[in-house]
Design an enzyme around this catalytic site. Structure first.
Site, PDB file in Angstrom:
ATOM      1  CE  LYS A  69      -1.986   2.745   3.017  1.00 26.55           C
ATOM      2  NZ  LYS A  69      -2.028   3.959   2.208  1.00 26.55           N
ATOM      3  N   GLY A  82       7.099   5.073   7.806  1.00 23.64           N
ATOM      4  CA  GLY A  82       6.196   6.209   7.991  1.00 23.64           C
ATOM      5  C   GLY A  82       6.467   6.880   9.316  1.00 23.64           C
ATOM      6  CB  THR A 130       7.392   8.017  15.569  1.00 21.14           C
ATOM      7  OG1 THR A 130       8.687   8.041  14.944  1.00 21.14           O
ATOM      8  CG2 THR A 130       7.504   7.359  16.931  1.00 21.14           C
ATOM      9  CB  ALA A 131       2.016   9.085  15.645  1.00 21.12           C
ATOM     10  CB  THR A 132       1.644   5.667  11.505  1.00 21.78           C
ATOM     11  OG1 THR A 132       1.276   7.010  11.214  1.00 21.78           O
ATOM     12  CG2 THR A 132       0.739   4.718  10.750  1.00 21.78           C
ATOM     13  CD  GLU A 150      13.743   0.967   8.288  1.00 25.17           C
ATOM     14  OE1 GLU A 150      14.333   1.954   8.767  1.00 25.17           O
ATOM     15  OE2 GLU A 150      14.267  -0.145   8.203  1.00 25.17           O
ATOM     16  CB  CYS A 178      13.219   9.633   7.009  1.00 23.31           C
ATOM     17  SG  CYS A 178      14.053   8.529   5.869  1.00 23.31           S
ATOM     18  CD  GLU A 182       9.852  13.110  11.215  1.00 21.74           C
ATOM     19  OE1 GLU A 182       8.752  12.603  11.455  1.00 21.74           O
ATOM     20  OE2 GLU A 182      10.732  12.560  10.521  1.00 21.74           O
TER      21      GLU A 182
HETATM   22  P1  NAD Z   1       2.321   8.137   7.916  1.00 22.30           P
HETATM   23  O1  NAD Z   1       2.740   7.352   9.091  1.00 22.30           O
HETATM   24  O2  NAD Z   1       1.225   9.112   8.070  1.00 22.30           O
HETATM   25  O3  NAD Z   1       1.879   7.190   6.711  1.00 22.30           O
HETATM   26  C1  NAD Z   1       2.739   6.188   6.184  1.00 22.30           C
HETATM   27  C2  NAD Z   1       1.898   5.114   5.531  1.00 22.30           C
HETATM   28  O4  NAD Z   1       1.133   4.454   6.532  1.00 22.30           O
HETATM   29  C3  NAD Z   1       0.879   5.641   4.518  1.00 22.30           C
HETATM   30  O5  NAD Z   1       0.782   4.737   3.456  1.00 22.30           O
HETATM   31  C4  NAD Z   1      -0.404   5.675   5.331  1.00 22.30           C
HETATM   32  O6  NAD Z   1      -1.552   5.568   4.541  1.00 22.30           O
HETATM   33  C5  NAD Z   1      -0.232   4.431   6.188  1.00 22.30           C
HETATM   34  N1  NAD Z   1      -0.997   4.413   7.426  1.00 22.30           N
HETATM   35  C6  NAD Z   1      -1.451   5.437   8.177  1.00 22.30           C
HETATM   36  N2  NAD Z   1      -2.141   4.972   9.245  1.00 22.30           N
HETATM   37  C7  NAD Z   1      -2.108   3.620   9.181  1.00 22.30           C
HETATM   38  C8  NAD Z   1      -2.626   2.572   9.988  1.00 22.30           C
HETATM   39  N3  NAD Z   1      -3.320   2.816  11.105  1.00 22.30           N
HETATM   40  N4  NAD Z   1      -2.412   1.306   9.615  1.00 22.30           N
HETATM   41  C9  NAD Z   1      -1.711   1.020   8.517  1.00 22.30           C
HETATM   42  N5  NAD Z   1      -1.204   1.972   7.692  1.00 22.30           N
HETATM   43  C10 NAD Z   1      -1.392   3.263   8.027  1.00 22.30           C
HETATM   44  O7  NAD Z   1       3.649   8.831   7.402  1.00 22.30           O
HETATM   45  P2  NAD Z   1       3.770   9.880   6.217  1.00 22.30           P
HETATM   46  O8  NAD Z   1       3.249  11.188   6.719  1.00 22.30           O
HETATM   47  O9  NAD Z   1       3.251   9.298   4.973  1.00 22.30           O
HETATM   48  O10 NAD Z   1       5.364   9.952   6.049  1.00 22.30           O
HETATM   49  C11 NAD Z   1       6.183  10.791   6.769  1.00 22.30           C
HETATM   50  C12 NAD Z   1       6.865  10.065   7.899  1.00 22.30           C
HETATM   51  O11 NAD Z   1       7.586   8.953   7.403  1.00 22.30           O
HETATM   52  C13 NAD Z   1       7.884  10.917   8.611  1.00 22.30           C
HETATM   53  O12 NAD Z   1       7.755  10.730   9.993  1.00 22.30           O
HETATM   54  C14 NAD Z   1       9.213  10.375   8.123  1.00 22.30           C
HETATM   55  O13 NAD Z   1      10.297  10.578   8.999  1.00 22.30           O
HETATM   56  C15 NAD Z   1       8.884   8.942   7.978  1.00 22.30           C
HETATM   57  N6  NAD Z   1       9.832   8.273   7.095  1.00 22.30           N
HETATM   58  C16 NAD Z   1      10.729   7.407   7.635  1.00 22.30           C
HETATM   59  C17 NAD Z   1      11.682   6.787   6.824  1.00 22.30           C
HETATM   60  C18 NAD Z   1      12.686   5.819   7.390  1.00 22.30           C
HETATM   61  O14 NAD Z   1      13.304   5.117   6.614  1.00 22.30           O
HETATM   62  N7  NAD Z   1      12.861   5.742   8.692  1.00 22.30           N
HETATM   63  C19 NAD Z   1      11.687   7.055   5.451  1.00 22.30           C
HETATM   64  C20 NAD Z   1      10.760   7.952   4.942  1.00 22.30           C
HETATM   65  C21 NAD Z   1       9.824   8.556   5.774  1.00 22.30           C
END
Ligand code: NAD
Length: 478
Positions: A171, A224, A226-228, A246, A280, A381
């Site tokens: 997804k 994605g 940290t909260a998610t 990650e 990130c 962040e």
């Molecule tokens: P997000 O957590 O809002 O969403 C990430 C993904 O998770 C999306 O596809 C979203 O639809 C899905 N998602 C949301 N809620 C969910 C749930 N309850 N169950 C399953 N899936 C769910 O993050 P974002 O805003 O898309 O991305 C930004 C974040 O990602 C930043 O915090 C960034 O630091 C982090 N990030 C981390 C890395 C790494 O390698 N550590 C790389 C890129 C981005």
């Protein structure tokens, strides 16, 4: 443009028939719609994946190599189309999107070769027995990725999962689904067997959550926020799924007085603002030794003022649009928080409305000083074109500031002192440390963070190990 799911080798409307609007951040306008999938689409994808998985697992490595490599070739052939789709969806400059498409293809190529090379261990018990480790595919796995490097991060998960013999339900972010649709087309074109990869689109808490909750999906690789990540861990933990998380970062970028200062400054412009600061791995806290603080600060402001912000399709643009209105408002709110905390804006600090793109979501690259290490601006962040700069007196203070957040993804150190470089590499509480460089990536190396930046590592053999279950087989020899 209608962005639909990819299930059992075919493009498929969502079961509900519902769609969500898809926005172009450069203009703020809706330019397409994306499938608003739910648990019934996940179930359809699961049935397809389950029936395809065993045959795929026992497909000879060379066949896996050929089809994954073909996907890479097709992404390369269609690079311009992919890059334009990514830029329109995400807001990033087109030239940057092109580079990321090269890297997305490399992910498939790299893991195509991993399928051919992956091997396992054996442990001999001095003539009494021989142990060997069978590494078997996990089965059906879920891959969920964010909006900042859409195809790059999507392929970073899908490619190793497939190379290890799994069937995948993936997804992408609902904010940036376009290149995932192009990938579906490419997989059909490449002849990837039906059901081996399935892509479902839609909202995280709906279709994403359904993927996490599915009792027969055995492993989840998630990138994605940290909260998610916490929500996913809380759901998947009690189900004993394999998890790779990650997550977010608040990365320090440390410049010592003995560094190649000019190189550090030039690179730090990218470290801070590449992809609108929405990587990130971007350094959002710049720590500068007090003896060079004013020099570095002034040179940095000079360089950052030169960055052109605006139309992502213009080749001279360095900073494009922020991915969504919601994220744009979040980043601007952090600039207000910084001001309320006593921060001084050295450059930037405002939303921008470039001519012809007045409704797009643009923010000036922003540098803030005068904040201590324990304020919200320096702890949370922001994930946008906003950095803080701070002076430090000595190594101990630099290390304390660098390690002083809940995050531990990546740190950058600029020094020509070998002892100091090694000491910081060892003492920084981060999964990745760059010395005198940034974003230099070898795909064989472990990638991931510690503390609230995640659990587990991806990349190279780490990814292949995550997507397989090791089974020890002990054979008596006497
Ligand atoms: P997000 O957590 O809002 O969403 C990430 C993904 O998770 C999306 O596809 C979203 O639809 C899905 N998602 C949301 N809620 C969910 C749930 N309850 N169950 C399953 N899936 C769910 O993050 P974002 O805003 O898309 O991305 C930004 C974040 O990602 C930043 O915090 C960034 O630091 C982090 N990030 C981390 C890395 C790494 O390698 N550590 C790389 C890129 C981005």
């Amino acid at each position: 443009m209608n962005i639909v799911n990819y299930i059992n080798g075919e493009l498929a409307e969502p079961v509900s028939g519902n769609y969500l609007p898809n926005y172009n951040p450069a203009t703020g306008a809706v330019y397409g719609q994306v499938a608003d999938s739910d648990a019934s689409d996940v179930e359809k994808a699961f049935v397809a994946a389950k029936s395809a998985q065993k045959a795929w697992e026992i497909t000879p490595a060379e066949e896996k190599f050929k089809v994954l490599n073909r996907i890479a070739e097709l992404i390369d052939e269609r690079r311009e189309q992919f890059a334009l789709a990514e830029s329109n969806d995400q807001g990033k400059p087109l030239w940057l999107a092109r580079n990321e498409m090269i890297r997305a293809a490399q992910n498939f190529r790299f893991f195509a070769t991993a399928a051919m090379q992956f091997a396992s261990e054996s442990h001999s018990m001095e003539g009494r027995a021989i142990n060997y480790t069978l590494r078997q595919a996990v089965g059906v796995v879920g891959c969920i990725s964010p909006w900042n490097l859409p195809l790059y991060l999507f392929s970073w998960k899908i490619a190793p999962a497939l190379a290890a013999g799994n069937a995948v339900i993936a997804k992408p972010s609902e904010f940036t689904p376009a290149t995932a649709l192009l990938l579906s087309e490419v997989c059909i074109q490449a002849g990837l067997p039906k059901g081996v990869l399935n892509i479902v689109h839609g909202l995280g808490p709906k279709v994403g959550q359904a993927l996490i909750e599915h009792p027969r999906i055995k492993a989840i690789s998630f990138t994605g926020g940290t909260a998610t990540g916490k929500v996913i861990a809380a759901t998947a933990g009690p189900m004993f799924k394999k998890l790779s998380l990650e997550l977010g970062g608040k990365n320090p970028n440390i410049i010592f007085e003995d560094a190649d200062i000019e190189k550090a400054i030039k690179t730090s412009v990218n470290t801070s603002f590449m992809n609108q600061g929405e990587i990130c791995l971007c350094g959002s806290r710049l720590l500068i030794h007090e003896s060079i603080y004013e020099t570095v600060k002034n040179r940095l402001i000079e360089e950052v003022k030169k960055l052109k912000v605006g139309n992502p399709l213009d080749e001279s643009t360095r900073i494009g649009a922020i991915v969504s209105e919601q994220h744009y408002k979040k980043v601007l709110s952090y600039i207000e928080i910084a001001k309320n905390e006593g921060g001084v804006i050295l450059t930037g600090g405002n939303a921008l409305h470039p001519e012809g793109f007045e409704n797009g979501w643009y923010i000036e690259p922003t540098i803030i000083e005068g904040l201590n290490m324990s304020c919200r601006t320096n702890l949370e962040e922001i994930f946008g074109p906003v950095i803080t700069i701070m002076p430090f007196k000595n190594d101990e203070e630099a290390l304390a500031i660098a390690n002083g957040t809940e995050y531990g993804l990546a740190a950058t150190v600029w020094t020509n002192n070998l002892t100091r470089a090694h000491k910081f590499a060892a003492d920084l509480e981060f999964g990745i440390v760059w010395v005198n460089c940034w974003l230099l990536r070898d795909l064989r190396t472990p990638f991931g963070g510690v503390k609230s930046s995640g659990v587990g590592r991806e990349g190279g053999w780490d990814a292949m190990k995550f997507f397989t279950e090791p089974k020890n087989v002990c054979i008596a020899l006497s």
